[in-house]
Design a protein around this motif. Structure first.
Motif, PDB file in Angstrom:
ATOM      1  N   TYR A 170       0.803  -1.217   0.000  1.00  0.00           N
ATOM      2  CA  TYR A 170       0.000   0.000   0.000  1.00  0.00           C
ATOM      3  C   TYR A 170       0.844   1.278   0.000  1.00  0.00           C
ATOM      4  CZ  TYR A 170      -3.024  -3.752   1.582  1.00  0.00           C
ATOM      5  OH  TYR A 170      -3.689  -4.960   1.681  1.00  0.00           O
ATOM      6  N   GLY A 171       2.166   1.129  -0.013  1.00  0.00           N
ATOM      7  CA  GLY A 171       3.045   2.286  -0.102  1.00  0.00           C
ATOM      8  C   GLY A 171       3.261   3.023   1.200  1.00  0.00           C
ATOM      9  N   LYS A 172       2.710   2.517   2.291  1.00  0.00           N
ATOM     10  CA  LYS A 172       2.907   3.146   3.601  1.00  0.00           C
ATOM     11  C   LYS A 172       2.570   2.145   4.691  1.00  0.00           C
ATOM     12  CE  LYS A 172      -1.768   5.106   3.532  1.00  0.00           C
ATOM     13  NZ  LYS A 172      -2.575   6.340   3.632  1.00  0.00           N
ATOM     14  N   LYS A 173       2.968   2.463   5.902  1.00  0.00           N
ATOM     15  CA  LYS A 173       2.670   1.586   7.037  1.00  0.00           C
ATOM     16  C   LYS A 173       1.162   1.590   7.303  1.00  0.00           C
ATOM     17  CE  LYS A 173       7.079   2.687   9.253  1.00  0.00           C
ATOM     18  NZ  LYS A 173       7.729   3.317  10.419  1.00  0.00           N
ATOM     19  N   THR A 174       0.577   0.410   7.366  1.00  0.00           N
ATOM     20  CA  THR A 174      -0.873   0.328   7.561  1.00  0.00           C
ATOM     21  C   THR A 174      -1.252  -0.663   8.665  1.00  0.00           C
ATOM     22  OG1 THR A 174      -0.957  -1.259   5.727  1.00  0.00           O
ATOM     23  CG2 THR A 174      -1.485   1.030   5.212  1.00  0.00           C
ATOM     24  N   LEU A 175      -0.326  -0.937   9.577  1.00  0.00           N
ATOM     25  CA  LEU A 175      -0.661  -1.847  10.679  1.00  0.00           C
ATOM     26  C   LEU A 175      -1.824  -1.298  11.493  1.00  0.00           C
ATOM     27  CD1 LEU A 175      -0.141  -4.369  12.341  1.00  0.00           C
ATOM     28  CD2 LEU A 175       1.630  -3.112  13.602  1.00  0.00           C
ATOM     29  N   HIS A 176      -1.862   0.011  11.707  1.00  0.00           N
ATOM     30  CA  HIS A 176      -2.946   0.602  12.497  1.00  0.00           C
ATOM     31  C   HIS A 176      -4.300   0.409  11.806  1.00  0.00           C
ATOM     32  CE1 HIS A 176      -1.928   3.715   9.601  1.00  0.00           C
ATOM     33  NE2 HIS A 176      -3.014   4.400   9.917  1.00  0.00           N
ATOM     34  N   VAL A 177      -4.316   0.441  10.479  1.00  0.00           N
ATOM     35  CA  VAL A 177      -5.557   0.218   9.734  1.00  0.00           C
ATOM     36  C   VAL A 177      -6.004  -1.228   9.897  1.00  0.00           C
ATOM     37  CG1 VAL A 177      -6.664   0.294   7.470  1.00  0.00           C
ATOM     38  CG2 VAL A 177      -4.923   2.004   8.073  1.00  0.00           C
TER      39      VAL A 177
END
Length: 448
Positions: free
Chosen positions: A216-223
Motif C-alpha cells: 500500500y506504499g505506507k505503514k498500515t498496521l494501524h488500519v
C-alpha cells in the motif's frame, strides 16, 4: 493413511504447520499422536540459529528410525532447514523422501501422494520429491487451518520474510524479502478463526511494524488493527515483533484508544551500545530507543513492554555489556528474553573479528536473566492488590487452580496468573481477578 506431524521453531512456523494440517485434513488424511503408528511422518523444521538447526537434524534422524521399527513408509521434511539445506539433506539424509521449502507447504498433499505412489510401485531408485517455490512468490494463506494450541487464541501471520538484513540473521536468505499478506486475506482468516472460538489474535511476522509498505506504499498496521477489532466476539489483539524504530504515531494512538488491543508490545532491541547496534546493522541508537520507550510509557502508562537481547555479539566488550546492564536496569522491561549470539554461516557477522567465547556469552546471558528476574519480581509485587481481566488457559487438578493470562502475558512466552476458585470456568473464558500474590514470573489471584 495416518500422519504424525512435528512442528519445530517459532509461532510463524506454527502457522505454516496449521495450514498444512488443514490441507491434509481436507484431503482425507488421518492424524496420530503416536509416531510408532504413523505411516507418514512430516517435520516442519527450523534453522534460525545453531541450536534450532541441531534440533531439526536430530528430530529427522529420530523420526527416520520409525521407518525401520514402526509403520512409517515416508518421511517428509519442510520449513527453514529444508529451504536452507536442500542439497545437504538429499546427500546426507537418504531416509528423507520429500523436501518442501518455506514457500512450498501448499504442495504437502501432492508430495505425500507422490511419495506414496512410488512406495506402492516399489520403485527401486525413487527420486526425492522436492519443491522450492521462488522466495519472491507468496504462499496462499487462505483455506482451512487446523489449530494446534486450542481454539481460544491463534497466531495471525501478517507478513512473510524480512528486508532488514541485520548482520547476525539468516532469515532473509531463508525466507526472502518482506511481503505483506493482503489485508482482505487477513480479515477473512481472522473471521474464520473467531467463528471457531478464537478470542485472542496474536499478530506475528519477522517484523509487524512495517506491514503494508510493500502493498500500500505506507505503514498500515494501524488500519489492519482497526479492521480486526471490528470482528464481533474477538476480545484481544496482541502485537509481537515490533522493531522500535518503525513504531509510528498512528500505531501508538490505535493501541491507546482501541479497547481490543492489549497494552502490550514486543520490542526486540537486541542491544543498546551504539557501536554494536551499527555492527548489527540495526537502524536505531540507544538515544532513540530511550526516547521511544519514554513516548510509549507516557502515551500508554499501563503498557507492558517485552524485549529480546543478544549476548556476546562479535567484538562485544565487558564495558559494552555493563552499558547494556545499566540500560536494562534503568528501563525495567516488563518481559525479557536473552540469547547467546549464534554464529550463522552466510551472515556478515559470522565473519567479523572478535568472536566471543561460548563461556563468556553464557556468563553475560546469565547476568541479563538474573537482573531480569529481579526486575520482573519487583514489578509483580507491585501488582498485588490490583484488579485486571484474565483469560483462562486451563486447569491444574492437582493444584485445584486455573491457569490464566493477563494482557501482560503472551502465550508460551511470558508468565501466568494462578486462580483458585470453586466456580467452574472453561478455557477461553474471561474473568476479573484481584492479584493477591506474586512469584518471580507468575501471579496469584482471586475472583472479584
Amino acid at each position: 493413511m495416518k500422519i504424525f506431524f512435528v512442528s519445530l521453531g517459532c509461532d510463524k512456523n506454527l502457522v505454516d504447520t496449521e495450514f498444512m494440517l488443514g490441507l491434509l485434513s481436507d484431503a482425507g488424511f488421518e492424524f496420530t499422536g503416536d509416531e510408532t503408528q504413523a505411516e507418514v511422518i512430516v517435520i516442519n523444521t527450523c534453522s534460525f540459529i545453531h541450536d534450532a538447526k541441531e534440533e531439526s537434524i536430530n528430530t529427522i534422524l529420530e523420526m527416520a528410525e520409525y521407518k525401520k521399527s514402526g509403520n512409517a513408509k515416508a518421511l517428509v521434511v519442510t520449513g527453514c532447514l529444508a529451504q536452507r539445506y536442500q542439497k545437504e539433506i538429499k546427500e546426507q539424509l537418504p531416509e528423507v523422501d520429500a523436501i518442501l521449502g518455506v514457500n512450498s507447504w501448499g504442495h504437502i498433499v501432492e508430495a505425500i501422494e507422490t511419495v506414496w505412489k512410488q512406495k506402492e510401485r516399489s520403485v527401486p531408485e525413487q527420486n526425492i520429491y522436492a519443491c522450492m517455490e521462488d522466495l519472491k512468490q507468496f504462499p496462499e494463506y487462505t483455506g482451512k487451518r487446523m489449530l494446534t494450541k486450542g481454539t481460544h487464541f491463534a497466531y495471525l501471520k501478517i507478513a512473510e520474510g524480512c528486508s532488514k538484513r541485520c548482520t547476525y540473521c539468516a532469515i532473509p536468505y531463508i525466507r526472502g524479502d518482506y511481503r505483506s499478506v493482503p489485508m482482505e486475506h487477513l480479515i477473512g482468516q481472522a473471521e474464520e478463526l473467531v467463528q471457531t472460538g478464537v478470542k485472542e489474535l496474536i499478530l506475528v511476522a519477522q517484523e509487524t511494524t512495517v506491514y503494508g509498505t510493500d502493498l500500500y506504499g505506507k505503514k498500515t498496521l494501524h488500519v489492519l488493527l482497526r479492521k480486526l477489532s471490528e470482528i464481533p466476539r474477538l476480545r484481544w489483539i496482541r502485537i509481537m515483533y515490533c522493531y522500535p524504530e518503525e513504531i509510528y504515531p498512528e500505531l501508538i494512538a490505535e493501541i491507546k484508544d482501541n479497547q481490543k488491543i492489549c497494552h502490550y508490545l514486543d520490542l526486540p532491541i537486541q542491544h543498546v551500545n551504539n557501536e554494536i547496534l551499527r555492527n548489527m546493522a540495526r537502524r536505531t541508537t540507544k538515544e532513540e530507543l530511550t526516547e521511544k520507550i519514554a513516548v510509549l510509557r507516557k502515551e500508554i502508562p499501563d503498557i507492558a513492554l517485552r524485549t529480546t537481547i543478544i549476548c556476546g555479539f562479535p567484538g562485544e566488550t565487558g564495558e559494552q555489556h555493563e552499558e547494556l546492564m545499566y540500560f536494562l536496569n534503568e528501563m525495567e522491561f516488563d518481559r525479557l528474553g536473552a540469547f547467546t549470539y549464534s554464529q550463522e554461516e552466510g551472515t556478515p557477522a559470522a565473519e567479523m573479528p572478535g568472536q566471543v567465547s561460548e563461556e563468556q556469552k553464557t556468563d553475560w546471558r546469565n547476568d541479563v536473566m538474573e537482573l531480569n528476574e529481579e526486575i520482573i519480581s519487583d514489578k509483580n509485587e507491585s501488582l498485588i492488590g490490583s484488579t485486571m481481566e484474565v483469560m483462562v488457559e486451563g486447569y491444574i487438578s492437582e493444584e485445584n487452580a486455573y491457569v490464566c493470562r493477563t494482557y501482560r502475558d503472551a502465550p508460551e512466552a511470558d508468565g501466568y496468573l494462578f486462580l483458585e476458585t470453586s466456580e467452574v470456568l472453561h478455557t477461553g473464558d474471561f474473568a476479573k481477578v484481584t492479584v493477591t500474590g506474586a512469584y518471580e514470573y507468575d501471579l496469584i489471584g482471586e475472583l472479584v
